[in-house]
Design an enzyme around this catalytic site. Sequence first.
Site, PDB file in Angstrom:
ATOM      1  CB  CYS A 160      -1.223   0.051   1.182  1.00  0.00           C
ATOM      2  SG  CYS A 160      -1.847   1.395   1.352  1.00  0.00           S
ATOM      3  CB  CYS A 163      -0.406   2.475   4.060  1.00  0.00           C
ATOM      4  SG  CYS A 163      -2.121   1.677   3.345  1.00  0.00           S
ATOM      5  CG  ASP A 164       3.201   1.168   4.302  1.00  0.00           C
ATOM      6  OD1 ASP A 164       2.780   1.504   5.381  1.00  0.00           O
ATOM      7  OD2 ASP A 164       3.318  -0.222   3.809  1.00  0.00           O
TER       8      ASP A 164
END
Length: 336
Positions: A160, A163-164
């Site tokens: 992701c 997200c990261d």
Amino acid sequence: MEPPHQWEYRRRVGQVTEARQVVIVGSGPAGLTAAIYASRAQLSPLVIEGEPSSTSDQPGGQLMLTTEVENFPGFVNGIMGPELMQVFREQAARFGTDYVTAKVTRVDLSARPFGLWVGDPEATEPSYRADALIVATGARSLMLNLPSEERLLGYGVSTCATCDGFFFRERDIAVVGGGDSALEEALFLTRFADSVTVIHRRDRLRASKVMQQRAFAHPKISFRWNTVVEDVLGESKVSGVTLRDVVTDEVSTLEIAGLFVAIGHEPNTSLFKGQLDLEDNGYVRTFDGTRTNVEGVFACGDVQDHEYRQAVTAAGSGCMAAIGAERWIEEQTGGI
Ligand code: NAP
């Protein structure tokens, strides 16, 4: 925070069918938010949360496979994925949610109350009956299935970018895949990374033309064609990948700090095939919010959303499913 394997799990014992107003299958952000709302509505929900031994059906869902979550509102300094799910779980428990740690092996949605089996799917009687069912079984990222990839998931291996990506500022990273997801991830990651290498197993992309044009035009993105990842390198965090050219068989090493696997997702819907209407891509079809084609069955989170796939959107749809279930039960009973 207690790691997930130390959670106190309640396992099902005995064969007597237990009746519930609301059963929620799945315990990621969608399922547990549905549980918070349903328990506050005094519907005494039961969450069938999955099996801790599994990588795709583990209690807590996909956030159990990530490290720091910085984009979930309410946590100024971020929070670890497993800790966030523990907080969700305790919050739902506080209002009377019950949990059972098991995998659902069969459902019968042909008559109400619905039947759910855990353990032996051939058993004559279901383990649970539910007036309303909330399906929150999520989706899984397709993975390369390398032991090193699994070991370093959350430590440089990610599924992701939203997200990261932030953790890879000014680093060199790579994305595996040749579809729209891979290029979308690659383009997003250029905001942070110094360079993004797209590793694709063929010599042409599957992605839409417009995404291809954008990726080809981007100065930070380069491509390794006809190439597969053979190994992810690094002891405690990713330091590189071993690559193999599938045409020449040449093996090489690429030094990177992060590897984003973007080879597609698969919704966890096999349990419902033939009973719930599914989209062509396998996701549960919902309408009017979180209703499915079966009255009294609601679906929320990644099992019905292939577009946003965020913890916060999953939680939002979990809330909608619980309110939907509450109103539906009220309609059936003529008011609680
Ligand atoms: P996808 O279109 O199925 O592409 C998956 C890619 O991963 C393909 O290039 C495939 O290679 C590769 N791949 C699959 N298994 C692999 C393996 N084991 N090892 C290495 N490579 C592997 O999946 P997606 O990109 O997630 O997209 C899914 C759907 O969502 C598509 O319809 C897509 O258009 C849509 N989508 C749209 C957007 C957008 O419009 N912004 C964004 C994301 C997704 P091959 O090409 O060789 O098969």
